[in-house]
Write a protein that holds these residues in place. Structure first.
Motif, short mmCIF file in Angstrom:
data_model
loop_
_atom_site.label_atom_id
_atom_site.label_comp_id
_atom_site.label_asym_id
_atom_site.label_seq_id
_atom_site.Cartn_x
_atom_site.Cartn_y
_atom_site.Cartn_z
N ASP A 18 -0.81 82.51 46.34
CA ASP A 18 -2.16 83.02 46.57
C ASP A 18 -2.38 84.17 45.60
O ASP A 18 -1.69 85.20 45.67
CB ASP A 18 -2.30 83.49 48.02
N THR A 23 1.15 86.01 48.03
CA THR A 23 1.95 85.28 49.01
C THR A 23 2.40 83.94 48.44
O THR A 23 1.60 83.20 47.88
CB THR A 23 1.14 85.03 50.30
N LYS A 24 3.69 83.65 48.60
CA LYS A 24 4.21 82.35 48.20
C LYS A 24 3.92 81.37 49.32
O LYS A 24 4.31 81.58 50.46
CB LYS A 24 5.72 82.44 47.95
N LEU A 25 3.23 80.28 48.99
CA LEU A 25 2.81 79.30 49.99
C LEU A 25 3.66 78.05 50.01
O LEU A 25 3.49 77.18 50.85
CB LEU A 25 1.34 78.93 49.78
N LEU A 45 -0.42 71.40 51.29
CA LEU A 45 0.78 72.23 51.41
C LEU A 45 1.33 72.09 52.81
O LEU A 45 0.58 71.90 53.76
CB LEU A 45 0.43 73.70 51.15
N GLN A 48 2.69 76.63 57.33
CA GLN A 48 3.50 77.84 57.22
C GLN A 48 4.06 78.28 58.56
O GLN A 48 4.86 79.19 58.63
CB GLN A 48 2.65 78.97 56.62
N ILE A 61 -1.76 72.41 55.24
CA ILE A 61 -2.83 73.22 54.65
C ILE A 61 -3.42 72.45 53.48
O ILE A 61 -2.70 72.07 52.56
CB ILE A 61 -2.27 74.57 54.18
N GLY A 80 -6.70 81.93 47.80
CA GLY A 80 -6.36 81.64 49.19
C GLY A 80 -7.18 82.42 50.19
O GLY A 80 -6.77 82.54 51.35
N LEU A 83 -7.75 80.71 53.40
CA LEU A 83 -6.54 80.25 54.08
C LEU A 83 -5.95 81.26 55.04
O LEU A 83 -5.00 80.95 55.73
CB LEU A 83 -5.47 79.89 53.04
N SER A 84 -6.50 82.46 55.09
CA SER A 84 -5.85 83.54 55.85
C SER A 84 -5.63 83.20 57.30
O SER A 84 -4.65 83.62 57.91
CB SER A 84 -6.67 84.83 55.72
N VAL A 87 -2.47 80.54 57.44
CA VAL A 87 -1.14 80.94 56.94
C VAL A 87 -0.51 81.93 57.88
O VAL A 87 -1.08 82.77 58.44
CB VAL A 87 -1.25 81.53 55.51
#
Length: 87
Positions: A18, A23-25, A45, A48, A61, A80, A83-84, A87
């Protein structure tokens, strides 16, 4: 033009990050492709969350292709912001 082409295998080996938070997704699990237009619509994805049971559905995701900001040598940067809550 050749430098802008990536194979599906290469895309799946790139880590998704992101760009807003760093952040690594994870890595691409799957792709949604529009076969009529011959283009990728979104990347999928893995969820998480660690909640997984025999009877629950694991929520993957989905990131629309328009939210991909940059594809680098070994990472893909996405916006992202939406996406909050996932995740």
């Amino acid at each position: 033009m050749e430098g802008d082409l990536f194979s599906l295998v290469n895309l799946k080996d790139m880590e998704i990050i992101d760009a807003n938070t760093g952040t690594k997704l994870g890595f691409i699990k799957d792709l949604k492709i529009n076969c009529d237009e011959h283009r990728i619509m979104s990347i999928i994805l893995p969820s998480q969350t660690s909640k997984m049971s025999l009877f629950s559905k694991n929520e993957d995701i989905e990131v629309p292709w328009k939210d991909i900001k940059k594809i680098g040598v070994d990472v893909i940067l996405i916006d992202g912001g939406k996406l909050s809550d996932k995740v």
